[in-house]
Design a protein around this motif. Structure first.
Motif, short mmCIF file in Angstrom:
data_model
loop_
_atom_site.label_atom_id
_atom_site.label_comp_id
_atom_site.label_asym_id
_atom_site.label_seq_id
_atom_site.Cartn_x
_atom_site.Cartn_y
_atom_site.Cartn_z
N THR A 131 0.61 -0.61 -0.39
CA THR A 131 -0.10 0.04 0.11
C THR A 131 0.79 1.81 0.05
O THR A 131 1.56 1.18 -0.43
N GLN A 132 0.35 2.35 0.34
CA GLN A 132 0.77 3.83 0.32
C GLN A 132 1.54 4.00 1.61
O GLN A 132 2.90 5.10 1.00
N GLY A 133 1.97 3.75 2.56
CA GLY A 133 2.63 4.55 3.55
C GLY A 133 2.52 5.90 3.60
O GLY A 133 2.14 6.54 3.04
N CYS A 137 0.19 8.20 1.99
CA CYS A 137 -1.45 7.84 2.89
C CYS A 137 -1.43 8.54 4.38
O CYS A 137 0.35 8.90 4.58
N SER A 139 -3.05 7.94 7.60
CA SER A 139 -3.28 6.60 8.59
C SER A 139 -2.28 5.61 8.51
O SER A 139 -2.29 5.08 9.23
N SER A 140 -1.55 6.03 8.20
CA SER A 140 -0.43 4.17 8.25
C SER A 140 0.78 4.80 9.43
O SER A 140 1.47 5.71 9.30
N ALA A 173 0.70 -4.34 4.32
CA ALA A 173 -0.82 -3.28 4.31
C ALA A 173 -0.08 -1.41 5.50
O ALA A 173 0.22 -2.39 7.08
N CYS A 174 -0.67 -0.75 5.83
CA CYS A 174 0.68 -0.16 6.47
C CYS A 174 -0.47 0.38 7.94
O CYS A 174 0.01 1.35 8.41
N CYS A 175 -1.81 0.07 7.82
CA CYS A 175 -2.14 0.12 9.12
C CYS A 175 -3.30 -0.55 8.55
O CYS A 175 -3.63 -1.64 7.60
N ASN A 177 -7.15 -0.56 8.16
CA ASN A 177 -7.59 -0.64 6.77
C ASN A 177 -7.20 -1.47 5.68
O ASN A 177 -8.04 -1.84 5.41
N MET A 178 -5.99 -2.25 6.08
CA MET A 178 -5.59 -3.87 4.81
C MET A 178 -5.84 -2.46 3.48
O MET A 178 -6.91 -3.75 3.05
N CYS A 179 -5.81 -2.07 3.11
CA CYS A 179 -6.09 -1.88 1.25
C CYS A 179 -5.85 -3.28 0.66
O CYS A 179 -5.39 -3.11 -0.11
S1 SF4 Z 1 -3.40 0.54 4.44
FE1 SF4 Z 1 -4.20 2.76 5.98
S2 SF4 Z 1 -2.42 3.79 5.75
FE2 SF4 Z 1 -2.13 2.21 3.80
S3 SF4 Z 1 -2.87 3.31 2.47
FE3 SF4 Z 1 -4.27 1.46 3.68
S4 SF4 Z 1 -5.89 3.54 4.61
FE4 SF4 Z 1 -3.66 4.25 4.06
#
Ligand code: SF4
Ligand code: HEM
Ligand code: HEM
Ligand code: SF4
Ligand code: SF4
Ligand code: SF4
Lengths: 362, 398
Positions: A131-133, A137, A139-140, A173-175, A177-179
């Motif tokens: 994901t973006q981190g 993002c 919320s990471s 995934a960086c939070c 939310n596990m995009c």
């Molecule tokens: S997993 Fe969380 S921090 Fe990572 S891109 Fe999605 S919302 Fe953002």
């Protein structure tokens, strides 16, 4: 070209370009007529059609975050070796589609010289879905690209070779939310917040709408409160699961916390229906510190799990299938990962993961 | 600042060593034509030093008439890094199967060079082409050039998300239906839902053409369309014998790994009890030259998977066991219509369809969308006795 309208009209709702315009002629004329495929080398596939036609695919790693300079490089390699036809995979690899096998080696050489290793097929570790981190993002709890780079540098040999018992797929995934939907990978690396948002009571009334803020919380953890005579909110700590939704709508509720944010490691999920049903990842390590730029604790933990799996699993056994055969106690014993109270589920329907038989391996 | 006017990136520089391609190198490459990349590197270096992100949300941005496709992003320290004060993402709908020509790639690059950071993700986890980082005033011009070049935006927020698919019949002998065409047709059919958020929350459709599920549809789509077959596995006995001669241990590595133990190997011939096969793909994966899915092909429709937010993660579960390949588009569209109607009426804000089904119960959901219950939908019947019997009028006389 379509004819030009007299008055320039804003174009909308045209959808993506039709994929048929982008298909290699060999693919187009053998569409739906493939007979079998072979792997010529790690990262090099040959698909054979009923007609006898062959298409060769060369799969190379990419960091997913790509500059237009590199994309243009890929485009010119595609022009040079494969009539301009290329694609990307669901795990962010780039694939070149060739009809002339003599071009495979020169293409591989150029890719290697430019720093894009070829591999990721069959019983290898393919690219890490992520994901973006911190790159993009809000919320990471950690950076995704840096973790991927650090882990794949360490597991590089398993990308360019196919020596594992089965395929092994990793996601970051960086939070929570596990995009990247890490919840069904062989190994998942998940950034976690461990504290509810901090509330900036001074700022909150000025920049946020309290009703919107309250309704943004999926668990109903946010309640109106008067603080220092001003209208603000409070968070019921036991109800917060650190999703960051409140921060999305209200910048006065920051989540990011260098001292408490960190990383958890999950194992044993899979998506494919092969042999056993798809399954979720399960918690292996509840917390590791965030240690950029190279995250040595995370890299070491993942490499250790891969190593133990590679030494112990039978052929065709995915990580989760191996653990099911030998049992979780053995997994914790062989990996040396401590088992803690955090491994025992206490969310809804928690009992489903309790041992409900006397089937114990001693 | 370092001497050359570039930000100092001592921590990030450490991520330029090692054999795996480096995203830091990519950002540095892009700064040739794009000063915003310097500020991106500067802010990212700070995140690496402080171990915390520096982005905030803050206000919905987009293009005229669209309710999705752009993720608004702002720096929380714009004084320090003014070039990334706005750094919005544009989601561009990918072609089915992520196939491109070099010309199409160059067209995208040229547009993004004129209007944004020059950084992309190929691709985002939704499947879209991601244009990473631009200012609000560049959104409309980017969109104009994209549509003129034949590209459109993907979904975000509470809209349908860009459907995605495996490459299916384009290059895979196991494809049981044309996943690329179905994905394209569904995308075209739902342009309005994709661009103008009509729902309580996001809705994702993913098309995988066989049970290997290379697009992870069972884990990440509200509606998962997974190819399968009804008749017998196609078998080439000579090729099976060749695998055995080539060193594959057919008993141990194929028959013993079959989940229903429906295969028999006597050392010379392989016999499959196809009525007991659950179409898991293992034997076919192990011997691609010898075995293939049957000829009566189609797909299983499953519903409801999602990541953990809010009530916990779900995998999709079976809704329609089999639809023949040539009836898929019409049947799926009709089904989606009924599902959306129900979701629209009963779904709470931010409730995915899978959670709604958990809340009201699968049986009530089936009633509402007019599907009969079938044993393929469950792994086992209920094991608790709390059955609420319906009155005559509720049960339609059944
Ligand atoms: S997993 Fe969380 S921090 Fe990572 S891109 Fe999605 S919302 Fe953002
Ligand atoms: C050998 C023949 C196969 C072909 C041609 C094929 C095709 C593909 C392709 C093109 C991709 C994307 C590749 C990438 O992202 O790197 C992919 C990914 C994947 N494949 Fe396959 N596949 C094959 C075998 C399998 C098998 C045997 C399984 C399961 C046991 C499987 C399950 C998956 C999964 C789970 C993914 C990743 C999905 C994701 O998380 O993004 N595939 N496959
Ligand atoms: C309510 C909780 C959620 C919030 C607040 C949230 C927020 C976000 C944000 C802000 C982004 C953009 C990242 C960026 O480009 O800056 C994003 C991306 C994304 N989200 Fe979520 N998300 C949530 C839940 C989910 C869930 C549950 C899923 C999956 C089922 C999901 C799937 C995705 C995907 C696929 C992306 C693209 C990520 C990428 O390609 O890097 N999100 N999300
Ligand atoms: S982080 Fe999520 S759960 Fe916690 S208070 Fe904010 S919105 Fe609610
Ligand atoms: S899901 Fe099946 S049909 Fe589609 S690419 Fe993967 S293996 Fe092939
Ligand atoms: S597809 Fe799976 S269940 Fe069917 S015969 Fe092969 S291994 Fe057995």
């Amino acid at each position: 070209m379509a004819s030009q309208p007299i008055k320039p009209k804003r174009i909308t709702d045209i959808g993506p370009p039709n994929y048929e315009n982008f298909l290699h002629p060999v693919i187009k004329s053998n569409y739906g007529q493939w007979k079998y495929h072979e792997t010529l080398a790690p990262g090099v596939l040959c698909h054979v059609a009923e007609s006898g036609a062959r298409i060769y695919s060369v799969r190379a790693a990419s960091p997913r975050l790509l500059s237009i300079q590199t994309l243009r490089l890929f485009a010119s390699l595609a022009d040079k070796y494969c009539g301009g036809y290329l694609r990307f995979t669901s795990r962010n690899n780039v694939e070149f589609l060739l009809d002339n096998p003599d071009n495979i080696e020169p293409l591989k050489k150029e890719l290697a010289a430019e720093g894009f290793p070829v591999g990721g097929t069959n019983n290898s570790i393919s690219n890490i879905v992520h994901t973006q981190g911190w790159v993009h993002c809000h919320s990471s709890a950690t950076d995704a690209s840096g973790l991927v780079k650090s882990v794949m540098d360490a597991l590089y040999e398993d990308f360019v070779q196919e020596k594992l018992p089965a395929k092994l797929r990793i996601a970051v995934a960086c939070c929570l939310n596990m995009c990247g939907a890490v919840h069904c990978s062989d190994i998942a690396i998940l950034g976690i917040h461990r504290k509810p948002p901090q509330i900036r009571h001074d700022l909150l009334p000025k920049v946020c709408e309290v009703p919107t803020l309250i309704s943004s919380c999926p668990t109903g953890a946010i309640r109106p409160a008067t603080v220092g005579g001003k209208q603000s909110v409070e968070v019921i700590e036991e109800q917060c699961m650190y999703c960051g939704n409140c921060y999305t709508v209200c910048p006065a509720m920051p989540m990011n916390d260098p001292d408490n944010d960190g990383i958890s490691i999950w194992v044993g999920g899979k998506v494919s229906n092969a042999r056993t049903a798809p399954k979720f990842t399960k918690l292996a390590i509840p917390y590791l510190p965030n240690n950029p730029p190279r995250w040595p604790e995370v890299v070491q933990a993942v490499a250790n799990i891969v190593d133990v799996y590679a030494k112990n699993a039978k052929r065709f056994e995915r990580l989760g299938e191996w653990i099911e055969r030998v049992g979780w106690p053995k997994f914790f014993e062989l990996t040396g990962i401590p088992f803690t109270r955090y491994h025992i589920d206490d969310f809804k329907f928690a009992g489903l993961t309790y041992a409900r038989s006397t089937h114990i391996r001693f | 600042m370092a001497d050359n006017g570039k930000p100092k990136t001592e921590l990030l520089d450490q991520l330029e060593t090692g054999p795996w391609p480096s995203f830091v190198t990519e950002i540095k490459k892009a700064r040739e034509g794009s000063p915003v990349c310097d500020d991106l590197l500067g802010q990212l270096e700070l995140s690496y030093q402080e171990k915390k992100g520096h982005w905030k949300h803050g206000g919905i941005v987009g293009v005229l008439g669209y309710g999705g496709g752009v993720i608004g992003r702002y720096s929380d320290i714009p004084e320090q890094f003014p070039n990334v004060a706005h750094f919005h993402t544009i989601r561009v709908n990918q072609p089915s199967g992520w196939f491109y020509t070099s010309d199409a790639i160059r067209t995208l690059c040229d547009i993004w060079e004129r209007h944004g950071s020059g950084l992309t993700n190929m691709h985002g986890s939704t499947g879209d082409i991601i244009f990473l980082g631009t200012r609000t005033n560049e959104l409309e011009p980017t969109f104009k050039e994209l549509t003129e070049a034949g590209f459109d935006l993907g979904g975000s927020g509470s809209s349908m998300r860009t459907p995605s698919c495996c490459l299916g019949q384009a290059r895979c002998e196991w494809a049981c239906y044309d996943s690329m065409k179905l994905c394209y047709d569904l995308t075209m059919a739902y342009q309005d839902e994709l661009h103008r958020p009509p729902f309580p929350y996001k809705f994702k459709i993913k098309c995988a053409a066989c049970p290997n599920d290379c697009v992870a549809s069972i884990a990440r789509a509200d509606l998962s369309i997974i190819g399968t077959w009804k008749d017998d596995i196609q078998q080439d006995d000579a090729a099976v014998a060749a695998y055995a001669a080539g060193g594959l241990n057919i008993q141990k590595d194929v028959c013993d790994r079959c989940p229903t133990r429906c295969m028999d190997w006597d050392g010379a011939t392989l016999t499959i009890n196809n009525r007991e096969c659950v179409r898991c793909m293992h034997c076919i994966n192990a011997m691609p030259k010898a075995l293939a899915p049957g000829k009566e092909r189609g797909a299983t429709i499953l519903i409801g998977s999602k990541a953990p937010i809010v009530q916990g993660a779900l995998l999709s579960s079976v809704l329609i066991p089999f639809i023949p390949a040539d009836e898929l588009l019409e049947t799926v569209k009709e089904l989606i219509g009924r599902v959306w109607e129900f979701w629209d009426e009963y779904g709470k804000n931010r409730e995915r369809i899978g959670e709604l089904i958990q809340r009201v119960g699968m049986a009530n959901f089936l009633d509402a969308i007019g599907l009969d219950p079938a044993p393929e939908m469950i792994s086992a019947p209920r094991d608790n006795p709390y059955v609420f019997f319906q009155t005559k009028s509720e049960s339609n006389g059944n």
